[in-house]
Design an enzyme around this catalytic site. Structure first.
Site, PDB file in Angstrom:
ATOM      1  N   TRP A 357       0.841  -1.214   0.000  1.00  0.00           N
ATOM      2  CA  TRP A 357       0.000   0.000   0.000  1.00  0.00           C
ATOM      3  C   TRP A 357       0.867   1.251   0.000  1.00  0.00           C
ATOM      4  O   TRP A 357       0.382   2.348  -0.272  1.00  0.00           O
ATOM      5  CB  TRP A 357      -0.957   0.019   1.202  1.00  0.00           C
ATOM      6  CG  TRP A 357      -0.300   0.301   2.541  1.00  0.00           C
ATOM      7  CD1 TRP A 357       0.669  -0.439   3.143  1.00  0.00           C
ATOM      8  CD2 TRP A 357      -0.555   1.396   3.424  1.00  0.00           C
ATOM      9  NE1 TRP A 357       1.024   0.112   4.356  1.00  0.00           N
ATOM     10  CE2 TRP A 357       0.282   1.244   4.561  1.00  0.00           C
ATOM     11  CE3 TRP A 357      -1.421   2.489   3.397  1.00  0.00           C
ATOM     12  CZ2 TRP A 357       0.299   2.143   5.630  1.00  0.00           C
ATOM     13  CZ3 TRP A 357      -1.403   3.378   4.470  1.00  0.00           C
ATOM     14  CH2 TRP A 357      -0.546   3.209   5.569  1.00  0.00           C
ATOM     15  N   ASP A 358       2.162   1.094   0.269  1.00  0.00           N
ATOM     16  CA  ASP A 358       3.101   2.204   0.235  1.00  0.00           C
ATOM     17  C   ASP A 358       2.962   2.996  -1.077  1.00  0.00           C
ATOM     18  O   ASP A 358       3.065   4.220  -1.094  1.00  0.00           O
ATOM     19  CB  ASP A 358       4.555   1.699   0.288  1.00  0.00           C
ATOM     20  CG  ASP A 358       4.844   0.810   1.479  1.00  0.00           C
ATOM     21  OD1 ASP A 358       3.911   0.174   1.989  1.00  0.00           O
ATOM     22  OD2 ASP A 358       6.016   0.728   1.887  1.00  0.00           O
ATOM     23  N   GLU A 488       0.944  -1.759  13.101  1.00  0.00           N
ATOM     24  CA  GLU A 488       0.999  -3.222  13.166  1.00  0.00           C
ATOM     25  C   GLU A 488       1.365  -3.737  14.559  1.00  0.00           C
ATOM     26  O   GLU A 488       1.506  -4.943  14.742  1.00  0.00           O
ATOM     27  CB  GLU A 488       1.984  -3.751  12.121  1.00  0.00           C
ATOM     28  CG  GLU A 488       1.502  -3.511  10.689  1.00  0.00           C
ATOM     29  CD  GLU A 488       2.536  -3.887   9.639  1.00  0.00           C
ATOM     30  OE1 GLU A 488       3.721  -4.035   9.989  1.00  0.00           O
ATOM     31  OE2 GLU A 488       2.145  -4.027   8.462  1.00  0.00           O
ATOM     32  N   LYS A 601       3.311   1.900  16.178  1.00  0.00           N
ATOM     33  CA  LYS A 601       4.427   1.753  15.238  1.00  0.00           C
ATOM     34  C   LYS A 601       4.518   2.931  14.270  1.00  0.00           C
ATOM     35  O   LYS A 601       5.598   3.434  13.975  1.00  0.00           O
ATOM     36  CB  LYS A 601       4.243   0.451  14.443  1.00  0.00           C
ATOM     37  CG  LYS A 601       5.359   0.151  13.475  1.00  0.00           C
ATOM     38  CD  LYS A 601       5.078  -1.135  12.697  1.00  0.00           C
ATOM     39  CE  LYS A 601       6.242  -1.480  11.783  1.00  0.00           C
ATOM     40  NZ  LYS A 601       5.914  -2.582  10.868  1.00  0.00           N
ATOM     41  N   GLN A 602       3.382   3.340  13.732  1.00  0.00           N
ATOM     42  CA  GLN A 602       3.371   4.387  12.700  1.00  0.00           C
ATOM     43  C   GLN A 602       1.997   5.042  12.703  1.00  0.00           C
ATOM     44  O   GLN A 602       1.072   4.530  13.330  1.00  0.00           O
ATOM     45  CB  GLN A 602       3.670   3.769  11.341  1.00  0.00           C
ATOM     46  CG  GLN A 602       2.590   2.837  10.833  1.00  0.00           C
ATOM     47  CD  GLN A 602       3.097   1.892   9.745  1.00  0.00           C
ATOM     48  OE1 GLN A 602       3.554   0.803  10.041  1.00  0.00           O
ATOM     49  NE2 GLN A 602       2.999   2.321   8.503  1.00  0.00           N
TER      50      GLN A 602
END
Ligand code: BGC
Length: 770
Positions: A357-358, A488, A601-602
């Protein structure tokens, strides 16, 4: 964190050889041209630590899945971009001793990646065990102008002896992927051969049957005059070489020109590959190294004209941003809609070179602004062409009626990922694919794309979401259970705010586009609904019901969207209170501990706020940012850029800059200690976003570009190029103010700090700083 790379605005420079850094440098100094690429391995033999890597875009192998505990629905294979034939090799033998920097004493060593002109230069002076000293300069590149080709000029000068040197340029297809699941080799030999001054191997991938012919032509000069050596042909399994012995004279250089090409059955009939290769090698060797190098510089000059970001007053930041732009251009040129952007590009094997998906969430904005429109269109078409497989993928998980779930990781549309909590649950990727369509149309105005391709994808994605939610009798609302958001470090959670938000947005957008296409192109609309049996009545009613009655976790007390149900039950600790020795938590903590912690995480909720910022007022954005960022460990390279953009929007210039620094030199400084696996190519687009959308505050508002720029305190100025609907603008932000130059023949209106400004063709507007 390392700091051995020398600062230079246009070059990446390593001086002195530290074998411990070799694999990092092999990643950083990688070369590519969209069609093929390679790590910065040495031409001559090297017996030290190295990760050999040559890659041909789109040529992959489905490696049989390896998991501890099989779960129904796991894919059988993980498609990997293959380590392909090594065409750079030139063995050098001096008096029976192989030239090998791991065995020699090194007097001088440097590696230099010239980003302006697109080549890698390496020099060294070394002494063999027998005391023979040589100096070497090698220059090589993957041609941007002729993307199936590359060339090397390898100059060797004996410094303290006359004598014999045996030179063996070769092509070696007997290579392995380090990440092979069962230690297998993925190539079979089809044929090989040598001729007077050239050689080739043609290999076929097991299972997928791709054929790639890799060949070389060799020319040698001594003391500036051509040598016509009698080459000895050497052939081994998947390996061909030409060998010659040259009488060398002290201080007289010998120059080996190696012209190479990779041609593949993706682009030609396999039966003709040998002929195509021969003609290609003839063409480039006739052209010659200097002409090819000049073409390379010209091709890169053209790229930089549309891509460059200039930062005045901070050479290290300048080097960082150019490196990111350089790697993105080396990875994807957008000429072929079968290709995509692997998270490591051509710089390593990790992530298998597959599509994530990046691409949609991070790379699309970069290519939209810096490349012709068809480049992003090709990225969208890549997914359009894989729609059938996304529908099959969803069907294999129990979804029906044309619902599509795009894979988490893919090469040809087939799901390759095999961890249940991601494969089955990290479904937000489906929304990113819809968002990219929206982003593309918003940016380019290409509404026709929707009727031709976009709507079909949007309906299939909306169908998936409508089946993935369920009605909760208890809540009297729709819920989405068992998901993993972008963060994640939480798995199998219920009601991830970001995923639910995106799902509903997809349904709304699909309905809106359906209405739009119906109004503007009824013939295409009718053809599509017949093709995919879209029931605009019942299906739309169901989607509207979900849109209206979806449940989103929210904390009244804190005034923030909750990442998921129960997030506040976690012990609330801030990252600043974590001991440095505990970080990165993904290397220091057990998975169990990570899952139970509140650490993120992000960007997750903040990813949603970034996508849909117009829906939220500043206070809402600030409250969510101030709550989530201090809990975020940024252990994905995709994380800091979203935070940089939001911090900039909130006027927190210092924090925006701090996040930018983390993304911009991530690989050059090996910030995460993992650059040896390859560079973080997709997150490099995020670095670009930090400058253009963060510091430049660029957005598209009602079909116009809008800028809300500020100048980071450390810089004297920065400027960037953007292409927008036929215009090419340069935006310069300096202490004096904002200058927008229109380098095209079409006038355009932009918004600067919310005020409309007409920028005449080939003219500029200046807004002086107050
Ligand atoms: C990130 C994902 C990303 C993947 C590939 C992971 O570490 O969490 O969001 O898609 O890397 O870049």
């Amino acid at each position: 964190m390392k700091d051995y790379i020398k600062v230079d605005e246009w070059k990446i420079i390593e001086e002195g050889f530290d074998p411990h850094y070799n694999k990092i440098s092999e990643s950083i100094f990688s070369l590519g041209n969209g069609r093929m690429g390679q790590r910065a391995n040495f031409e001559e033999a090297y017996s030290g630590e190295t990760l050999q890597g040559n890659y041909v875009a789109g040529v992959y192998y489905p490696d049989k899945t390896r998991v501890g505990w099989w779960k129904n629905g796991y894919p059988e294979y993980f498609a990997k971009v293959l380590n392909a034939a090594n065409w750079i090799g030139i063995d050098i033998d001096i008096d029976g001793e192989q030239l090998d920097l791991a065995a020699c004493t090194i007097q001088q060593f440097s590696r230099e990646l010239n980003m302006k002109e697109g080549y890698l230069k390496r020099t060294f002076t070394a002494t063999t065990k027998a005391g023979k000293q040589v100096s070497v300069e090698s220059i090589r590149f993957c041609s941007m102008a002729d993307d199936e080709t590359g060339a090397i000029r390898y100059t060797l000068t004996p410094l303290n002896f006359d004598g014999e040197i045996v030179i063996t340029p070769f092509v070696d297809g007997d290579v392995k992927n380090k990440d092979a699941n069962y230690d297998e080799k993925f190539w079979d030999e089809v044929k090989k051969g040598t001729a007077a001054n050239g050689a080739f191997v043609q290999l076929r991938t097991k299972k997928t049957g791709f054929e790639v012919a890799t060949g070389m032509r060799v020319k040698i000069t001594q003391n500036n005059s051509p040598v016509q050596p009698e080459f000895l042909s050497i052939q081994k399994e998947k390996y061909v070489a030409l060998q010659t012995t040259i009488e060398v004279v002290k201080n007289q250089p010998i120059v080996i020109y190696k012209y190479a090409a990779n041609v593949s059955s993706q682009n030609y009939d396999a039966a003709t590959l040998q002929d195509v290769l021969k003609a290609t090698l003839q063409r480039i060797s006739d052209k010659g190294f200097d002409t090819m190098l000049a073409e390379q510089a010209a091709a890169w000059a053209e790229k930089w004209k549309h891509n460059d970001i200039i930062i005045e007053g901070d050479a290290s930041a300048q080097q960082g941003i150019r490196f990111n732009i350089f790697q993105l251009n080396q990875t994807y040129t957008g000429e072929d809609d079968r290709l995509n952007i692997g998270p490591k590009g051509f710089t390593g094997e990790k992530y298998g070179g597959s599509t994530y998906w990046d691409t949609e969430a991070y790379c699309v904005p970069f290519y939209l602004a810096t490349a012709p429109q068809n480049v992003t269109r090709n990225l969208l078409l890549y997914r359009y062409k894989q729609l059938g497989k996304a529908i099959e993928n969803a069907a294999s998980l129990g979804f029906k009626d044309g619902a599509a779930l795009y894979p988490m990781v893919t090469m040809d549309g087939t799901e390759c990922h095999n961890e249940w909590e991601i494969t089955f649950e990290e479904i937000h990727r489906n929304g990113a694919i819809a968002y990219a369509i929206y982003n593309y149309v918003r940016y380019t105005g290409d509404e026709a794309y929707l009727a031709d391709y976009g709507l079909e994808v949007l309906i299939a994605i909306a169908r998936f979401w409508s089946q993935r939610v369920n009605w909760s009798e208890d809540k009297q609302q729709y819920v989405m259970l068992g998901v993993t958001g972008p963060n994640e470090y939480e798995n199998n959670i219920n009601n991830n705010w970001y995923t639910s938000k995106l799902a509903v947005w997809c349904m709304k957008y699909a309905l809106k586009v359906a209405e739009q296409v119906k109004t503007t192109d009824i013939a295409k609309y009718n053809a599509l609904i017949a093709k995919i049996s879209f029931n605009g009545g019942d299906e739309a009613t169901k989607w509207n019901d979900i849109i209206e009655k979806m449940y989103y976790p929210y904390s009244e007390k804190l005034g923030v969207f909750l990442q998921q149900d129960g997030y506040l039950d976690k012990e609330q600790i801030l990252v600043k209170d974590l001991p440095a020795s505990d970080r990165p938590i993904n290397q220091k903590w057990s998975w169990d501990r990570i899952l139970r912690s509140c650490f993120i995480k992000q960007a997750d909720v903040l990813q949603g706020i970034y996508f849909f910022e117009d829906e939220y007022d500043m206070d809402t954005i600030r409250r969510n940012f101030d709550f989530y960022e201090p809990r975020t460990v940024h252990e994905s390279s995709l994380s800091p850029c979203v935070h940089a953009i939001l911090a900039a929007k909130l006027g927190d210039e210092a924090r925006a800059y701090e996040f930018y620094l983390r993304t911009s030199r991530l690989d050059l400084d090996d910030y995460n200690n993992d650059t040896e696996d390859g560079c973080h190519t997709t997150s490099m687009a995020g670095t670009w976003m930090s400058v253009v959308e963060g510091f430049g505050g660029m957005r598209v508002k009602d079909g116009k570009l809008s800028f809300q720029p500020f100048l980071p305190a450390k810089w004297n100025s920065f400027s960037f190029h953007v292409g927008f609907r036929g215009t090419l603008l340069n935006v310069k932000v300096s202490k004096e103010g904002v200058q927008i130059t229109n380098n095209s023949d079409t006038e355009t209106t932009v918004l600067i700090y919310g005020k409309e400004q007409l920028v005449q063709a080939n003219a500029d507007v200046i807004l002086e700083a107050q």
